[in-house]
Design a protein around this motif. Structure first.
Motif, PDB file in Angstrom:
ATOM      1  N   LEU A  41      23.572  -2.737  26.108  1.00  0.00           N
ATOM      2  CA  LEU A  41      23.435  -2.996  27.546  1.00  0.00           C
ATOM      3  C   LEU A  41      22.631  -1.892  28.224  1.00  0.00           C
ATOM      4  CD1 LEU A  41      24.433  -5.072  29.685  1.00  0.00           C
ATOM      5  CD2 LEU A  41      26.278  -3.464  30.195  1.00  0.00           C
ATOM      6  N   VAL A  42      22.900  -0.635  27.840  1.00  0.00           N
ATOM      7  CA  VAL A  42      22.132   0.483  28.409  1.00  0.00           C
ATOM      8  C   VAL A  42      20.659   0.354  28.047  1.00  0.00           C
ATOM      9  CG1 VAL A  42      21.808   2.981  28.307  1.00  0.00           C
ATOM     10  CG2 VAL A  42      24.114   2.035  28.486  1.00  0.00           C
ATOM     11  N   ALA A  43      20.377   0.012  26.772  1.00  0.00           N
ATOM     12  CA  ALA A  43      18.979  -0.156  26.356  1.00  0.00           C
ATOM     13  C   ALA A  43      18.326  -1.317  27.108  1.00  0.00           C
ATOM     14  CB  ALA A  43      18.927  -0.404  24.850  1.00  0.00           C
ATOM     15  N   PHE A  44      19.104  -2.380  27.333  1.00  0.00           N
ATOM     16  CA  PHE A  44      18.559  -3.528  28.064  1.00  0.00           C
ATOM     17  C   PHE A  44      18.113  -3.128  29.467  1.00  0.00           C
ATOM     18  CE2 PHE A  44      19.464  -6.913  31.173  1.00  0.00           C
ATOM     19  CZ  PHE A  44      18.597  -7.903  30.725  1.00  0.00           C
ATOM     20  N   TYR A  45      18.957  -2.373  30.172  1.00  0.00           N
ATOM     21  CA  TYR A  45      18.593  -1.982  31.537  1.00  0.00           C
ATOM     22  C   TYR A  45      17.513  -0.912  31.558  1.00  0.00           C
ATOM     23  CZ  TYR A  45      22.218  -4.826  33.649  1.00  0.00           C
ATOM     24  OH  TYR A  45      22.967  -5.885  34.082  1.00  0.00           O
ATOM     25  N   ALA A  46      17.434  -0.098  30.504  1.00  0.00           N
ATOM     26  CA  ALA A  46      16.354   0.893  30.442  1.00  0.00           C
ATOM     27  C   ALA A  46      14.998   0.217  30.271  1.00  0.00           C
ATOM     28  CB  ALA A  46      16.617   1.868  29.291  1.00  0.00           C
ATOM     29  N   LEU A  47      14.981  -0.938  29.588  1.00  0.00           N
ATOM     30  CA  LEU A  47      13.729  -1.659  29.341  1.00  0.00           C
ATOM     31  C   LEU A  47      13.486  -2.780  30.340  1.00  0.00           C
ATOM     32  CD1 LEU A  47      14.018  -1.967  25.447  1.00  0.00           C
ATOM     33  CD2 LEU A  47      12.630  -0.333  26.735  1.00  0.00           C
ATOM     34  N   LEU A  48      14.415  -3.018  31.255  1.00  0.00           N
ATOM     35  CA  LEU A  48      14.298  -4.147  32.186  1.00  0.00           C
ATOM     36  C   LEU A  48      13.338  -3.804  33.318  1.00  0.00           C
ATOM     37  CD1 LEU A  48      15.323  -7.021  32.880  1.00  0.00           C
ATOM     38  CD2 LEU A  48      17.084  -5.925  34.286  1.00  0.00           C
ATOM     39  N   THR A  49      12.092  -4.194  33.159  1.00  0.00           N
ATOM     40  CA  THR A  49      11.125  -4.051  34.234  1.00  0.00           C
ATOM     41  C   THR A  49      11.200  -5.278  35.142  1.00  0.00           C
ATOM     42  OG1 THR A  49       9.404  -5.115  32.932  1.00  0.00           O
ATOM     43  CG2 THR A  49       9.621  -2.717  32.724  1.00  0.00           C
ATOM     44  N   PHE A  50      10.498  -5.220  36.238  1.00  0.00           N
ATOM     45  CA  PHE A  50      10.495  -6.369  37.155  1.00  0.00           C
ATOM     46  C   PHE A  50       9.836  -7.590  36.510  1.00  0.00           C
ATOM     47  CE2 PHE A  50      11.232  -3.188  40.559  1.00  0.00           C
ATOM     48  CZ  PHE A  50      12.317  -3.800  41.168  1.00  0.00           C
ATOM     49  N   GLN A  51       8.847  -7.346  35.634  1.00  0.00           N
ATOM     50  CA  GLN A  51       8.236  -8.479  34.931  1.00  0.00           C
ATOM     51  C   GLN A  51       9.265  -9.157  34.017  1.00  0.00           C
ATOM     52  OE1 GLN A  51       6.806  -5.490  35.263  1.00  0.00           O
ATOM     53  NE2 GLN A  51       5.011  -5.999  36.512  1.00  0.00           N
ATOM     54  N   ARG A  52      10.035  -8.329  33.296  1.00  0.00           N
ATOM     55  CA  ARG A  52      11.070  -8.912  32.434  1.00  0.00           C
ATOM     56  C   ARG A  52      12.179  -9.565  33.261  1.00  0.00           C
ATOM     57  NH1 ARG A  52       9.991  -4.028  29.192  1.00  0.00           N
ATOM     58  NH2 ARG A  52       8.940  -4.695  27.287  1.00  0.00           N
ATOM     59  N   LEU A  53      12.434  -9.041  34.432  1.00  0.00           N
ATOM     60  CA  LEU A  53      13.428  -9.673  35.301  1.00  0.00           C
ATOM     61  C   LEU A  53      12.970 -11.065  35.729  1.00  0.00           C
ATOM     62  CD1 LEU A  53      16.104  -9.443  36.839  1.00  0.00           C
ATOM     63  CD2 LEU A  53      14.836  -8.420  38.749  1.00  0.00           C
ATOM     64  N   GLU A  54      11.668 -11.216  35.981  1.00  0.00           N
ATOM     65  CA  GLU A  54      11.151 -12.542  36.338  1.00  0.00           C
ATOM     66  C   GLU A  54      11.287 -13.511  35.156  1.00  0.00           C
ATOM     67  OE1 GLU A  54      10.046 -13.695  39.312  1.00  0.00           O
ATOM     68  OE2 GLU A  54      10.831 -11.761  40.022  1.00  0.00           O
ATOM     69  N   ILE A  55      11.027 -13.016  33.935  1.00  0.00           N
ATOM     70  CA  ILE A  55      11.203 -13.871  32.748  1.00  0.00           C
ATOM     71  C   ILE A  55      12.671 -14.244  32.593  1.00  0.00           C
ATOM     72  CG2 ILE A  55      10.991 -13.952  30.236  1.00  0.00           C
ATOM     73  CD1 ILE A  55       8.597 -12.056  30.490  1.00  0.00           C
ATOM     74  N   PHE A  56      13.564 -13.273  32.840  1.00  0.00           N
ATOM     75  CA  PHE A  56      14.999 -13.548  32.759  1.00  0.00           C
ATOM     76  C   PHE A  56      15.409 -14.617  33.771  1.00  0.00           C
ATOM     77  CE2 PHE A  56      19.401 -12.372  34.075  1.00  0.00           C
ATOM     78  CZ  PHE A  56      20.039 -12.725  32.887  1.00  0.00           C
ATOM     79  N   LYS A  57      14.837 -14.575  34.949  1.00  0.00           N
ATOM     80  CA  LYS A  57      15.137 -15.600  35.963  1.00  0.00           C
ATOM     81  C   LYS A  57      14.623 -16.973  35.522  1.00  0.00           C
ATOM     82  CE  LYS A  57      14.049 -14.215  40.165  1.00  0.00           C
ATOM     83  NZ  LYS A  57      13.271 -13.482  41.194  1.00  0.00           N
ATOM     84  N   MET A  58      13.469 -16.988  34.851  1.00  0.00           N
ATOM     85  CA  MET A  58      12.962 -18.260  34.327  1.00  0.00           C
ATOM     86  C   MET A  58      13.900 -18.817  33.259  1.00  0.00           C
ATOM     87  SD  MET A  58       8.929 -17.224  34.061  1.00  0.00           S
ATOM     88  CE  MET A  58       8.467 -18.716  33.219  1.00  0.00           C
ATOM     89  N   LEU A  59      14.427 -17.913  32.400  1.00  0.00           N
ATOM     90  CA  LEU A  59      15.385 -18.360  31.390  1.00  0.00           C
ATOM     91  C   LEU A  59      16.664 -18.880  32.028  1.00  0.00           C
ATOM     92  CD1 LEU A  59      15.003 -15.494  28.740  1.00  0.00           C
ATOM     93  CD2 LEU A  59      14.348 -17.889  28.443  1.00  0.00           C
ATOM     94  N   LEU A  60      17.078 -18.240  33.121  1.00  0.00           N
ATOM     95  CA  LEU A  60      18.288 -18.689  33.815  1.00  0.00           C
ATOM     96  C   LEU A  60      18.145 -20.111  34.341  1.00  0.00           C
ATOM     97  CD1 LEU A  60      19.534 -15.626  35.921  1.00  0.00           C
ATOM     98  CD2 LEU A  60      20.651 -16.691  33.965  1.00  0.00           C
ATOM     99  N   SER A  61      16.929 -20.487  34.706  1.00  0.00           N
ATOM    100  CA  SER A  61      16.729 -21.817  35.284  1.00  0.00           C
ATOM    101  C   SER A  61      16.348 -22.875  34.257  1.00  0.00           C
ATOM    102  CB  SER A  61      15.629 -21.755  36.355  1.00  0.00           C
ATOM    103  OG  SER A  61      14.394 -21.379  35.776  1.00  0.00           O
ATOM    104  N   SER A  62      16.128 -22.466  32.990  1.00  0.00           N
ATOM    105  CA  SER A  62      15.706 -23.455  31.995  1.00  0.00           C
ATOM    106  C   SER A  62      16.536 -23.395  30.718  1.00  0.00           C
ATOM    107  CB  SER A  62      14.227 -23.249  31.642  1.00  0.00           C
ATOM    108  OG  SER A  62      14.012 -21.943  31.128  1.00  0.00           O
TER     109      SER A  62
END
Length: 653
Positions: free
Chosen positions: A419-440
């Motif tokens: 989880l720590v590594a996930f948030y260390a690598l979570l850029t805003f671009q990856r957050l947008e991809i994560f939001k796309m995954l949440l909706s599909s």
């Protein structure tokens, strides 16, 4: 010219079948009804290859040869007709009274609704972007999309066609080899007939008399294994031969940010979680509304919330106290004294009537029970402890929670580090991809897990879970604003069409199987197989080779309804579990959609591919994936726990 080659191949195969049947008839010393049964089997295969409807071919052949069997047994024409019609009605009624078949139209309806919710485009795009740095990312994303969507729909033609329209042009545009692209789409689209909820498993379960629930549990890991082998193959090819699957450029991997998110990234940081937390401090809000920041922060914290819930749930299970029943197993049953009979309380002895209580009857008072004086004269002191029965103290001591195990601490620690590594690598671009995954991706995942989980864990029958899945498909179509009268009409029509086809196949198969058994064909096949003196391994190899070859001219439906009733009675002779055999067959029947000349997935893809893509290129692309299927079958045979472990854990098989 290509069509002529395919026709020649088909006619040659039919000629081989007919020649084999004729050789069988001519080579027999005496023609028995069993030989006629084998002749009927050969004629059915040839008729299906010629294009006759499978269900009605089975029924027609079954009725004709049933009449022949009865009439050759000495019955008159009228009597043979009556018995044939009686058999037809009885077999049709027995099939249609099978409750398991109710789940088929419900699962099919769920698939058509999900297909029309237009989730596949969003799903492919989000998976593609999330795997952009993986070698062969487009092909890997295609396989993942096919696996998820095929699991949700179970309709091979729909998945292959949609991915042919969506992913195939993008892969060709990115410079991917035609054969690799076609192989990934066709192989991935076929996963729906193996990974639950699969109509194939329902049909096999109803044909072989195996629990569909246990089949679903058993097919879960083999399906994941096959999909994983596909992905590993694609990644290895992309690593070894980058020219076949060029990596994506930086422009193709770029994810544009919304204007407000771009403000936060420019003013604070591009690392999502720290930037959102710092941006909430008034002056650092950079003209971004607080509500927007809180919404983005809520999305970013969803993985942490999920981790906290899973950790708490696993801690609750891991530290649960031992059951009190286990601690007090040694307690005696209460009864009349220590000499009570094992069967429970004994009847009072018959003394010839009710006797007066012991004591002086003239006093008119009841006497105290023996020993009561001593008990009354020695009252318990206030500080004395009352003696408890054996085992009760231990049961009370075990009521508290046990300390977490070392394995739990290791798992929680690894999860926290991830989880720590996930948030260390979570850029805003990856957050947008994560939001796309949440909706599909996640809505489909929740739907699939709800359906499969309710079946596998015994919360619902397959029919009830299929109803829940159909309702979930309806909710998805409504949520994505794709539901209207036209969608409902098309889904209902296609569901009725598919369900009618499956039910007629079952009726035709039941009549055909009855005629085959009546003629003695099953007994003849059994005698032939037993005469070969095969071991269990040799029998499994022979059966799987036959099914593999049958996958060339026939589809999985014909193989299940025609040939499984022949194989199933032989399993007991070799000590083969019908559940394990069904898993091998389900893996093997992937070839029915990938092997020419009746590789339907190839024709589905050819119908939507660019003109320069030939059918031979598609066939060539499917061959490596057919080899992977053979490897998967071998792995399942060598390590049966891949398919049998989950049913054993859940149902104690």
């Amino acid at each position: 010219m290509k069509l002529r080659k395919e026709l020649w191949f088909g006619f040659t195969l039919m000629a081989v079948i007919v020649a084999g049947a004729v050789a069988l008839v001519l080579g027999a010393d005496e023609m028995t009804n069993g030989h006629y049964g084998l002749l009927m089997l050969a004629l059915v295969v040839v008729a299906i290859m010629l294009g006759f409807p499978t269900a009605f071919t089975l029924m027609g052949m079954g009725i004709i040869f049933t009449f022949f069997a009865y009439h050759s047994g000495g019955q008159s024409v009228a009597g043979a007709v009556k018995q044939t019609l009686d058999l037809m009605v009885q077999r049709a009624f027995s099939v249609m009274s099978n409750d398991v078949l109710i789940s088929i139209p419900l699962f099919v309806f769920m698939g058509y609704l999900v297909e029309r919710a237009n989730l596949i485009e969003k799903l492919f795009k989000s998976l593609h972007l999330s795997m952009a740095r993986v070698p062969g990312s487009l092909a890997v994303a295609t396989l993942f999309t096919c696996a998820v969507f095929a699991t949700a729909t179970g309709i091979v033609g729909a998945v292959v066609t949609l991915m042919g329209l969506l992913a195939f042009p993008q892969m060709l545009k990115a410079g991917y080899d035609v054969r690799v692209s076609a192989g990934a789409i066709t192989a991935g689209g076929c996963l729906g007939i193996l990974i639950p909820p699969s109509v194939l498993l329902i049909v096999y379960g109803a044909t072989a008399g195996v629990s569909v629930v246990q089949l679903y549990a058993g097919a879960f890991f083999p399906g994941l294994m096959l999909a994983g082998l596909y992905v590993v193959y694609v990644i290895l090819v992309a690593k070894l031969k980058p020219s076949l699957m060029p990596p994506l450029t930086a422009e193709e991997r770029h994810v544009p940010l919304p204007a407000l998110t771009q403000k936060i990234a420019d003013a604070v940081s591009n690392t999502a979680l720290p930037a959102l937390l710092r941006a909430l401090k008034g002056a650092r809000n950079v003209d971004v509304p607080t509500g927007y920041l809180l919404r983005q922060l809520g999305v970013a914290l969803l993985p942490a919330l999920l981790f906290a819930l899973v950790t708490a749930w696993s801690w609750h299970l891991n530290t649960a106290p031992a059951k009190a029943e286990a601690a007090i197993e040694g307690l005696e049953e209460m009864g009349f004294g220590g000499s009570s009979s094992p069967g429970g309380l004994a009847e009072p002895r018959d003394e010839g009537g009710l006797a007066e209580p012991p004591g002086d009857a003239s006093d008119g008072d009841l006497a105290e029970p023996p020993g009561s004086e001593a008990a009354a004269s020695e009252p318990a002191a206030p500080g004395d402890d009352v003696q408890e029965p054996p085992g009760v103290a231990d049961a009370a001591a075990s009521a508290g929670r046990t300390p977490p195990t070392t394995g739990w601490w290791i798992g929680a620690g690894v999860g926290a580090l991830a989880l720590v590594a996930f948030y260390a690598l979570l850029t805003f671009q990856r957050l947008e991809i994560f939001k796309m995954l949440l909706s599909s991706f996640f809505p489909l995942l929740v739907l699939i897990l709800a359906v499969l989980g309710s079946i596998v864990f015994g919360l619902a029958t397959p029919t009830e879970a299929a109803a829940v899945g159909a309702f979930g498909g309806f909710l998805l179509a409504v949520a994505y604003k794709q539901f209207n009268a036209t969608v409902l009409k098309e889904s209902v029509f296609l569901t009725a069409k598919t369900s009618a086809m499956v039910c007629w196949l079952f009726v035709g198969s039941a009549i055909f199987s009855a005629a085959f058994a009546l003629l003695g064909g099953q007994e003849l096949v059994e005698q032939w197989v037993m005469g070969l003196n095969l071991s269990k391994t040799e029998f499994l190899i022979l059966s799987q080779v036959i099914i593999f070859i049958l996958g060339w001219p026939l589809e999985w439906t014909e193989i299940i309804v025609i040939f499984m009733p022949i194989f199933i009675p032989l399993l007991d002779n070799f000590g083969v579990d019908p559940l394990f055999f069904g898993l091998l067959v389900a893996l093997n029947l992937q070839t029915a959609f990938l092997s020419p000349p009746v590789a339907m997935s190839a024709f589905y893809l050819k119908g939507v591919s660019p003109p320069h893509v030939t059918l031979n290129q598609i066939f060539a692309g499917m061959l490596p994936f057919m080899g992977i299927q053979v490897i998967a079958i071998v792995l399942l045979y060598l390590f049966p726990g891949i398919g049998l472990w989950l049913p054993q854990v859940l149902y104690g098989r």
